[in-house]
Design an enzyme around this catalytic site. Structure first.
Site, short mmCIF file in Angstrom:
data_model
loop_
_atom_site.label_atom_id
_atom_site.label_comp_id
_atom_site.label_asym_id
_atom_site.label_seq_id
_atom_site.Cartn_x
_atom_site.Cartn_y
_atom_site.Cartn_z
N HIS A 179 -0.38 0.70 9.29
CA HIS A 179 -1.44 0.75 8.40
C HIS A 179 -2.43 1.62 9.20
O HIS A 179 -3.82 1.72 8.83
CB HIS A 179 -2.07 -0.26 7.88
CG HIS A 179 -1.17 -1.00 6.92
ND1 HIS A 179 -0.51 -2.03 7.23
CD2 HIS A 179 -0.95 -0.73 5.78
CE1 HIS A 179 0.23 -2.49 6.31
NE2 HIS A 179 0.03 -1.58 5.34
N GLY B 224 0.95 -1.22 -0.12
CA GLY B 224 0.03 -0.03 -0.07
C GLY B 224 1.01 1.18 -0.02
O GLY B 224 1.78 1.29 0.38
N SER B 225 0.51 2.33 -0.48
CA SER B 225 1.11 3.48 -0.46
C SER B 225 0.67 4.23 1.00
O SER B 225 -0.03 3.63 1.57
CB SER B 225 0.46 4.58 -1.34
OG SER B 225 1.02 4.15 -2.89
N GLY B 226 1.40 5.35 1.40
CA GLY B 226 1.38 5.60 2.75
C GLY B 226 2.48 5.28 3.64
O GLY B 226 2.52 5.76 4.77
N HIS B 227 3.52 4.52 2.99
CA HIS B 227 4.63 4.19 3.80
C HIS B 227 5.92 4.80 3.31
O HIS B 227 7.03 4.24 3.63
CB HIS B 227 4.81 2.72 3.83
CG HIS B 227 3.57 1.83 4.09
ND1 HIS B 227 2.99 2.16 5.31
CD2 HIS B 227 3.15 0.97 3.43
CE1 HIS B 227 1.85 1.29 5.39
NE2 HIS B 227 1.89 0.49 4.33
N LYS C 64 5.63 -8.14 2.24
CA LYS C 64 5.07 -7.88 3.82
C LYS C 64 4.05 -8.91 4.13
O LYS C 64 3.12 -8.99 3.36
CB LYS C 64 4.94 -6.40 4.02
CG LYS C 64 6.16 -5.61 3.43
CD LYS C 64 5.83 -4.39 4.21
CE LYS C 64 4.69 -3.42 3.59
NZ LYS C 64 4.71 -3.34 2.34
N ASP D 75 -1.37 -8.46 0.75
CA ASP D 75 -0.13 -8.35 0.05
C ASP D 75 0.10 -9.93 -0.50
O ASP D 75 0.65 -10.22 -1.64
CB ASP D 75 1.09 -7.86 0.83
CG ASP D 75 0.55 -6.46 1.21
OD1 ASP D 75 -0.13 -6.17 2.02
OD2 ASP D 75 1.48 -5.57 0.55
#
Lengths: 213, 354
Positions: free
Chosen positions: B240, B75-78, B126, B131
């Site tokens: 998350h 996911g994006s945001g990391h 991960k 995922d």
């Protein structure tokens, strides 16, 4: 179940998921990562677009296209899970422009089997399965009891399925999650309704609504 | 031009499309965040190939004949993980999903086709349900295309019990170590099985634990994922925005460092006299001054235990949007891991030796 009803179901599901996006996201914020509503809305919106540009010959082809689109557009766990369920449903249906209520019921169960195989969840794990499994059982029981003749049989079975899905969804509240992201919370997942079971109820309710008209 | 002048078009009440002031972030529209950030990444780093259609970030010189392609995603945001780790000595491609949502199989297959130089690819995944499923589906599809796929599953977060009662330990801070060290081996020309085996070895040698002081706000939700009172902290959070394992009274940094380090060493002991790579990682909204303060505490504790910090990183590498918090990662290192850690790397977020 024909192409028109298959399309009407997915359309009704897309409407319901769009209307409930906020609610699903709030449920997911409590025990997950706040993306379930947005992802389901995006996925079923993409299904609507894909179906608008396609001319599937039978309901099986409609559901296979829907499943493939969900796998390609949703991501997360719900994309592969719902996508695999719809693909398995599509592939389980016999060829032809129309399938009877019993064949459709067998397809729904094939969808459940695919979802369980991929996700490994059992009833009571606080997942989609907690709404989906009782819905399929109720559908089959209704057909056995009232017969599956014509669309009336399918409509009654779908109504029973939606009712059982709602009951299964509400029963996730006291459960402790054992699969998916909510499982990281341990006991803190208790007391919250599972977002996946909730979207499953919305999809079965959409089936009941589409079959009733 | 007087920018302070009142707009002339008074009386226009309908909102401009994309202008939704509800979310206090530097964005145009919640739905466009990932794509528009990739546009910026491409502009800032012309040495990366950013494919907006497939939503993948690829090393400019890929594919290189005979070199194993390293692919990660999530996911994006990391950020900077994973796109910020694409480049020489690290990843060949990254597949960013929507915010906190794993990428879809199509992206991962497109990345494999873009970087496979005939030696196959290694997926670095991960351990999250979504995922794992999407990478698994992609591995089957890439296999159908004749690409050899190996996988490394990262599950370093010791806050989660690894049991039949959970989805297993999460992949968090150690992902960067796996990508760096396996990437260095791939750069040397090792085969896919060896690169994957080394990645797995780094994961097994590593443990992480995270503490949050605030929740984070996803652009789509527009409000924090949970409410946390001023004097409390979430212990054992993931990346998350989900709540942690438990909530506790806020304590001094020294006690927090002790608590996290004890949890890590209980799960993955490092003996006196051994080497370690230590990462004090910010989750997005914690200033470096606090991260260095924490690093000082951790370094003191490890020194007392006789563990040598052979290498370290302090900064924001594996983040959770605007969450205030930190994660500590300790990797028990040996000479081979340290040699590969020191090998040249040139990516947007990590660069040394070049």
């Amino acid at each position: 179940m024909d192409v028109a009803l298959a399309r009407a179901w997915l359309d009704a599901a897309a409407d319901a998921l769009a209307a409930r996006t906020e609610e699903l996201t709030s449920l997911d914020a409590a025990i997950g990562d706040s993306d379930h509503g947005v992802n389901m809305n995006r996925g079923f919106g993409a299904v609507r677009t894909a179906l608008a540009g396609a001319s599937p010959a039978g309901p099986g082809a409609v559901f296979t296209l829907a499943g493939t689109t969900l796998v390609s557009k949703v991501g997360g766990a719900s994309g592969p899970l719902y996508g695999s369920a719809f693909r398995a449903l599509g592939k389980a249906l016999p060829e032809g422009a129309e399938v009877d209520a019993a064949a459709f019921g067998a397809g729904l169960r094939a969808g459940l089997d695919a979802l369980v195989k991929l996700g490994g969840a059992a009833p009571g794990d606080k997942t989609i399965v907690d709404a989906y499994a009782p819905a399929v059982d109720a559908y089959d029981a209704a057909l056995r009891e009232h017969g599956g003749d014509g669309d009336g049989g399918l409509a009654a079975a779908a109504r029973a399925a939606a009712g059982a899905a709602a009951e299964g969804m509400r029963a996730t509240v006291p459960l402790q999650a054992r699969k998916g992201r909510a499982s990281y919370l341990g006991e803190r997942s208790i007391g919250h309704q599972d977002p996946g079971a909730t979207s499953t109820w919305l999809i079965f309710q959409a089936l009941a609504d589409a079959a009733a008209t | 031009m007087d920018l302070r002048r009142e707009p002339v078009r008074a009386g226009v009440t309908s909102p401009t499309p994309g202008r939704e002031p509800a979310v206090k972030k530097f964005i145009n529209h919640p739905d466009a965040v990932v794509r528009e950030a990739l546009v910026g990444l491409a502009a800032a780093h012309p040495d990366l190939r950013v494919d907006l259609e497939q939503q993948i970030v690829v090393r400019a010189e890929a594919p290189r004949a005979g070199k194993v392609g390293l692919i990660s995603g999530g996911g994006s945001g990391h950020e900077p993980m994973h796109a910020g780790f694409v480049g020489l000595g690290m990843l060949d491609a990254a597949c960013p999903g929507e915010v906190f949502t794993s990428p879809v199989p199509d992206q991962i297959v497109a990345a494999a086709k873009a970087v496979d130089g005939g030696a196959g690819v290694v997926h670095i995944v991960k351990n999250y349900t979504g995922d794992v499923m999407n990478f698994q589906m992609a591995a089957e599809l890439s296999g159908d295309e004749g690409i050899e796929v190996h996988s490394v599953l990262v599950d370093d977060d010791v806050a989660v019990e690894d049991s039949t009662w959970t989805a297993g330990r999460r992949g968090t801070g150690a992902t960067m170590l796996v990508e760096k060290i396996a990437g260095a081996l791939a750069e040397e020309g090792a085969d896919a099985a060896a690169v994957a085996a080394l990645g797995t070895r780094v994961n097994e040698a590593s443990a992480s634990f995270a503490i949050a002081l605030t929740a984070c706000t996803t652009p789509a939700a527009g409000r924090p994922g949970f409410e946390l009172p001023e004097d409390e902290m979430e212990v054992g959070v993931g990346i998350h925005g989900e709540p942690g394992r438990r909530r506790e009274q806020l304590r001094p940094a020294r006690e927090i460092a002790t608590m996290t380090l004890e949890a890590i060493l209980a799960a993955k002991p490092v003996a006196a006299g051994e080497d370690a790579i230590v990462v004090v990682n910010g989750l997005g909204a914690t200033p470096l001054i606090e991260l260095y303060l924490l690093y000082g505490e951790v370094a003191g504790l490890l020194e007392s235990a006789g563990v040598r910090i052979a290498r370290n990183l302090v900064g924001n590498y594996v983040t959770s949007l605007d969450m205030a918090g930190m994660s500590l990662t300790v990797c028990r290192a040996d000479p081979e891991l340290l040699r590969l850690w020191d090998a040249p790397v040139r990516t947007p977020a990590l660069r040394w030796g070049v």
